[in-house]
Design a protein around this motif. Structure first.
Motif, PDB file in Angstrom:
ATOM      1  N   GLY A 133       0.877 -12.888   0.667  1.00 61.94           N
ATOM      2  CA  GLY A 133       1.533 -11.861  -0.134  1.00 61.94           C
ATOM      3  C   GLY A 133       3.036 -12.014  -0.103  1.00 61.94           C
ATOM      4  O   GLY A 133       3.605 -12.581   0.841  1.00 61.94           O
ATOM      5  N   SER A 134       3.697 -11.508  -1.144  1.00 58.77           N
ATOM      6  CA  SER A 134       5.146 -11.590  -1.267  1.00 58.77           C
ATOM      7  C   SER A 134       5.692 -10.290  -1.841  1.00 58.77           C
ATOM      8  O   SER A 134       4.981  -9.560  -2.547  1.00 58.77           O
ATOM      9  CB  SER A 134       5.553 -12.763  -2.171  1.00 58.77           C
ATOM     10  OG  SER A 134       5.052 -13.987  -1.672  1.00 58.77           O
ATOM     11  N   ALA A 135       6.944 -10.012  -1.543  1.00 56.49           N
ATOM     12  CA  ALA A 135       7.643  -8.835  -2.062  1.00 56.49           C
ATOM     13  C   ALA A 135       9.106  -9.193  -2.244  1.00 56.49           C
ATOM     14  O   ALA A 135       9.596 -10.161  -1.653  1.00 56.49           O
ATOM     15  CB  ALA A 135       7.503  -7.649  -1.105  1.00 56.49           C
TER      16      ALA A 135
ATOM     17  N   LEU B  12      11.712  -1.654  -3.888  1.00 61.15           N
ATOM     18  CA  LEU B  12      10.754  -2.760  -3.893  1.00 61.15           C
ATOM     19  C   LEU B  12      10.406  -3.070  -5.346  1.00 61.15           C
ATOM     20  O   LEU B  12       9.834  -2.244  -6.055  1.00 61.15           O
ATOM     21  CB  LEU B  12       9.523  -2.380  -3.087  1.00 61.15           C
ATOM     22  CG  LEU B  12       9.813  -2.201  -1.588  1.00 61.15           C
ATOM     23  CD1 LEU B  12       8.670  -1.514  -0.879  1.00 61.15           C
ATOM     24  CD2 LEU B  12      10.124  -3.538  -0.932  1.00 61.15           C
ATOM     25  N   LEU B  13      10.764  -4.267  -5.782  1.00 60.02           N
ATOM     26  CA  LEU B  13      10.734  -4.612  -7.199  1.00 60.02           C
ATOM     27  C   LEU B  13       9.413  -5.203  -7.665  1.00 60.02           C
ATOM     28  O   LEU B  13       9.172  -5.298  -8.875  1.00 60.02           O
ATOM     29  CB  LEU B  13      11.867  -5.592  -7.507  1.00 60.02           C
ATOM     30  CG  LEU B  13      13.264  -5.072  -7.169  1.00 60.02           C
ATOM     31  CD1 LEU B  13      14.307  -6.150  -7.412  1.00 60.02           C
ATOM     32  CD2 LEU B  13      13.583  -3.816  -7.967  1.00 60.02           C
ATOM     33  N   GLY B  14       8.565  -5.605  -6.732  1.00 66.69           N
ATOM     34  CA  GLY B  14       7.278  -6.168  -7.122  1.00 66.69           C
ATOM     35  C   GLY B  14       6.578  -6.807  -5.943  1.00 66.69           C
ATOM     36  O   GLY B  14       7.187  -7.065  -4.894  1.00 66.69           O
ATOM     37  N   PHE B  15       5.285  -7.050  -6.132  1.00 64.34           N
ATOM     38  CA  PHE B  15       4.454  -7.663  -5.101  1.00 64.34           C
ATOM     39  C   PHE B  15       3.550  -8.710  -5.730  1.00 64.34           C
ATOM     40  O   PHE B  15       3.200  -8.629  -6.906  1.00 64.34           O
ATOM     41  CB  PHE B  15       3.572  -6.611  -4.411  1.00 64.34           C
ATOM     42  CG  PHE B  15       4.330  -5.603  -3.606  1.00 64.34           C
ATOM     43  CD1 PHE B  15       4.630  -5.849  -2.281  1.00 64.34           C
ATOM     44  CD2 PHE B  15       4.737  -4.406  -4.177  1.00 64.34           C
ATOM     45  CE1 PHE B  15       5.337  -4.913  -1.533  1.00 64.34           C
ATOM     46  CE2 PHE B  15       5.433  -3.467  -3.446  1.00 64.34           C
ATOM     47  CZ  PHE B  15       5.740  -3.729  -2.119  1.00 64.34           C
ATOM     48  N   ASP B  16       3.155  -9.676  -4.920  1.00 61.82           N
ATOM     49  CA  ASP B  16       2.095 -10.610  -5.275  1.00 61.82           C
ATOM     50  C   ASP B  16       1.195 -10.729  -4.051  1.00 61.82           C
ATOM     51  O   ASP B  16       1.677 -11.056  -2.958  1.00 61.82           O
ATOM     52  CB  ASP B  16       2.651 -11.987  -5.646  1.00 61.82           C
ATOM     53  CG  ASP B  16       1.546 -12.970  -5.985  1.00 61.82           C
ATOM     54  OD1 ASP B  16       1.088 -12.953  -7.148  1.00 61.82           O
ATOM     55  OD2 ASP B  16       1.130 -13.731  -5.087  1.00 61.82           O
TER      56      ASP B  16
ATOM     57  N   THR C 203       0.831  -1.209   0.000  1.00 61.04           N
ATOM     58  CA  THR C 203       0.000   0.000   0.000  1.00 61.04           C
ATOM     59  C   THR C 203       0.862   1.255   0.000  1.00 61.04           C
ATOM     60  O   THR C 203       0.666   2.177  -0.807  1.00 61.04           O
ATOM     61  CB  THR C 203      -0.925   0.002   1.223  1.00 61.04           C
ATOM     62  OG1 THR C 203      -1.756  -1.160   1.189  1.00 61.04           O
ATOM     63  CG2 THR C 203      -1.795   1.244   1.242  1.00 61.04           C
ATOM     64  N   ALA C 204       1.826   1.309   0.914  1.00 62.82           N
ATOM     65  CA  ALA C 204       2.696   2.478   0.999  1.00 62.82           C
ATOM     66  C   ALA C 204       3.550   2.616  -0.257  1.00 62.82           C
ATOM     67  O   ALA C 204       3.749   3.731  -0.763  1.00 62.82           O
ATOM     68  CB  ALA C 204       3.581   2.380   2.236  1.00 62.82           C
ATOM     69  N   SER C 205       4.050   1.502  -0.768  1.00 59.14           N
ATOM     70  CA  SER C 205       4.857   1.540  -1.992  1.00 59.14           C
ATOM     71  C   SER C 205       4.050   2.106  -3.153  1.00 59.14           C
ATOM     72  O   SER C 205       4.542   2.944  -3.930  1.00 59.14           O
ATOM     73  CB  SER C 205       5.349   0.126  -2.329  1.00 59.14           C
ATOM     74  OG  SER C 205       6.016   0.094  -3.570  1.00 59.14           O
ATOM     75  N   SER C 206       2.798   1.678  -3.279  1.00 61.63           N
ATOM     76  CA  SER C 206       1.940   2.167  -4.361  1.00 61.63           C
ATOM     77  C   SER C 206       1.682   3.663  -4.238  1.00 61.63           C
ATOM     78  O   SER C 206       1.643   4.382  -5.245  1.00 61.63           O
ATOM     79  CB  SER C 206       0.611   1.410  -4.361  1.00 61.63           C
ATOM     80  OG  SER C 206       0.815   0.027  -4.588  1.00 61.63           O
ATOM     81  N   MET C 207       1.511   4.150  -3.022  1.00 61.95           N
ATOM     82  CA  MET C 207       1.263   5.573  -2.826  1.00 61.95           C
ATOM     83  C   MET C 207       2.506   6.405  -3.153  1.00 61.95           C
ATOM     84  O   MET C 207       2.407   7.533  -3.645  1.00 61.95           O
ATOM     85  CB  MET C 207       0.777   5.831  -1.402  1.00 61.95           C
ATOM     86  CG  MET C 207      -0.580   5.207  -1.123  1.00 61.95           C
ATOM     87  SD  MET C 207      -1.229   5.504   0.538  1.00 61.95           S
ATOM     88  CE  MET C 207      -1.743   7.210   0.394  1.00 61.95           C
ATOM     89  N   ILE C 208       3.681   5.830  -2.904  1.00 63.56           N
ATOM     90  CA  ILE C 208       4.911   6.531  -3.270  1.00 63.56           C
ATOM     91  C   ILE C 208       5.097   6.536  -4.779  1.00 63.56           C
ATOM     92  O   ILE C 208       5.400   7.575  -5.380  1.00 63.56           O
ATOM     93  CB  ILE C 208       6.124   5.892  -2.559  1.00 63.56           C
ATOM     94  CG1 ILE C 208       6.103   6.250  -1.070  1.00 63.56           C
ATOM     95  CG2 ILE C 208       7.434   6.356  -3.192  1.00 63.56           C
ATOM     96  CD1 ILE C 208       7.170   5.570  -0.253  1.00 63.56           C
ATOM     97  N   THR C 209       4.908   5.392  -5.430  1.00 62.75           N
ATOM     98  CA  THR C 209       5.109   5.342  -6.881  1.00 62.75           C
ATOM     99  C   THR C 209       4.068   6.183  -7.609  1.00 62.75           C
ATOM    100  O   THR C 209       4.330   6.692  -8.705  1.00 62.75           O
ATOM    101  CB  THR C 209       5.061   3.901  -7.402  1.00 62.75           C
ATOM    102  OG1 THR C 209       3.814   3.286  -7.035  1.00 62.75           O
ATOM    103  CG2 THR C 209       6.199   3.072  -6.820  1.00 62.75           C
ATOM    104  N   ALA C 210       2.894   6.367  -6.998  1.00 62.55           N
ATOM    105  CA  ALA C 210       1.860   7.218  -7.597  1.00 62.55           C
ATOM    106  C   ALA C 210       2.086   8.702  -7.327  1.00 62.55           C
ATOM    107  O   ALA C 210       1.355   9.541  -7.859  1.00 62.55           O
ATOM    108  CB  ALA C 210       0.488   6.812  -7.067  1.00 62.55           C
ATOM    109  N   GLY C 211       3.062   9.022  -6.496  1.00 61.44           N
ATOM    110  CA  GLY C 211       3.340  10.417  -6.184  1.00 61.44           C
ATOM    111  C   GLY C 211       2.495  10.997  -5.073  1.00 61.44           C
ATOM    112  O   GLY C 211       2.564  12.198  -4.802  1.00 61.44           O
TER     113      GLY C 211
ATOM    114  N   THR D  67      14.411   5.276  -7.335  1.00 56.01           N
ATOM    115  CA  THR D  67      14.300   4.616  -8.633  1.00 56.01           C
ATOM    116  C   THR D  67      14.517   3.118  -8.490  1.00 56.01           C
ATOM    117  O   THR D  67      15.136   2.654  -7.525  1.00 56.01           O
ATOM    118  CB  THR D  67      15.315   5.191  -9.631  1.00 56.01           C
ATOM    119  OG1 THR D  67      16.639   5.064  -9.081  1.00 56.01           O
ATOM    120  CG2 THR D  67      15.023   6.655  -9.915  1.00 56.01           C
ATOM    121  N   ALA D  68      14.012   2.371  -9.465  1.00 53.74           N
ATOM    122  CA  ALA D  68      13.994   0.913  -9.370  1.00 53.74           C
ATOM    123  C   ALA D  68      15.374   0.278  -9.431  1.00 53.74           C
ATOM    124  O   ALA D  68      15.520  -0.899  -9.101  1.00 53.74           O
ATOM    125  CB  ALA D  68      13.110   0.343 -10.482  1.00 53.74           C
TER     126      ALA D  68
END
Length: 338
Positions: free
Chosen positions: A326-328, A182-186, A126-134, A175-176
């Motif tokens: 979930g995984s990361a 964080l390179l990805g989630f499932d 959730t936090a990662s998505s909010m950061i990548t979305a700005g 940056t990635a």
């Protein structure tokens, strides 16, 4: 290079009171050998009277923020707080705003995520998505639980497993291609298994019923045998799907940090993935199953022990009530949690 959330701080907290297997054996029909053989746990920590989930979350958050400051040499203030917990201080309101207030973060968005033992991975995503979305630039993600407050004191099957604790990480925009990105989630869930891990009383379903709660309905319960099977299946499957998505092979992993539920589950997940036991991080012998806190606390201990080092390829994976999983994945950065 695309914007990414980068892990830059790490912290944790445990209550002062430690409960050994021998302590439990003095109260329950159990023994140190029985507990260690079935779970791998030797000791767990429990909150003192009047100590709450928020108290541990604040301590873990302070340590993570200090770690981020040492790692980055810059202002470690954050503009988002996400708290993963299934044992909030109160049913209402959420605990995260109080934690943010006590950390000196007035006005920042703060909210709880409830996914039991998968809570930290859900909160991290959730936090990662909010950061990548700005939406946010820096986020504090905390996993904290005090399951000792919801366990039946006479139930040896749960009391021997669970401990209280909190773990936290700081994420920043980056940056990635950076270490710590964080390179990805499932993520996934299966509500048909909701009754396998549950507290039956206290929610709207029970409160709206004309039937009074049954004896023990306010305590946590878990159906161990099917939970074991699903935990191994879902963490293994989620991990492999994520590895396939980001182009990593299991043999390239340096460390797998799975939810610290049971040593046999950890080894079984490693076996399913083809990862040797020496690459499976385990600290549950010292802290037990700390629910949403287990993955960040395991990361913190692995760094402190020297087993987790900068440049390591790391897989995180969790399974919990809901059912949820979930995984990361990330390449571990250079940071000092203490």
């Amino acid at each position: 290079m695309s914007r990414a959330a980068v892990l830059c701080g790490l912290g944790g907290a445990l209550p002062a009171t430690a409960v050994t297997n021998d302590d439990l054996a003095a109260e329950l029909d159990t023994s140190d050998r029985w507990i260690r053989t079935r779970t791998g746990i030797g000791v767990r920590h429990v909150v003192a009277p009047g100590e709450a989930t928020s108290d541990l979350a604040v301590r873990a958050g302070q340590e993570a923020l200090a770690s981020a400051l040492r790692a980055g040499g810059q202002d470690a203030a954050v503009d988002l707080v996400v708290l993963a917990t299934s044992t909030p201080d109160r049913p209402c309101p959420a605990t995260a705003p109080d934690v943010a207030h006590r950390l000196g973060l007035p006005g920042v968005p703060a909210f709880d995520v409830a996914a039991v033992c998968t809570g930290f991975v859900y909160a991290l995503a959730t936090a990662s998505s909010m950061i990548t979305a700005g939406v946010a630039q820096r986020a504090l993600v905390i996993g904290a639980d005090t399951f000792s407050t919801i366990l039946d004191p006479d139930d040896r099957t749960t009391r021997v497993i669970f401990g209280d604790g909190a773990g936290a990480v700081v994420l920043r925009a980056g940056t990635a291609d950076e270490p710590g990105a964080l390179l990805g989630f499932d993520l996934g869930s299966d509500g048909s298994g909701a009754d396998l891990i549950t507290v039956r009383a206290g929610g709207s379903r029970q409160r709206s019923s004309t039937e009074p709660p049954g004896a023990g309905d306010h305590f946590f319960t878990m159906d161990g045998r099917p939970v074991f099977t699903r935990a191994v299946l879902d963490m293994s499957r989620s991990s492999q799907e994520l590895l396939d998505r980001i182009g990593w092979k299991a043999g390239e992993l340096d460390k797998v940090v799975a939810h610290q539920a049971n040593i046999r589950i950890l080894h079984a997940v490693g076996g399913q993935l083809g990862v040797d036991e020496d690459r499976i991080v385990a600290n549950l012998d010292r802290v037990g199953n700390t629910v949403a806190a287990s993955i960040p606390l395991a990361l913190r201990d692995a760094v402190a022990d020297g087993g987790l080092r900068p440049g390591h390829r790391v897989l995180l994976t969790g399974f919990g009530g809901g059912l949820t999983w979930g995984s990361a994945a990330l390449v571990w950065p250079d940071l000092d949690p203490r």
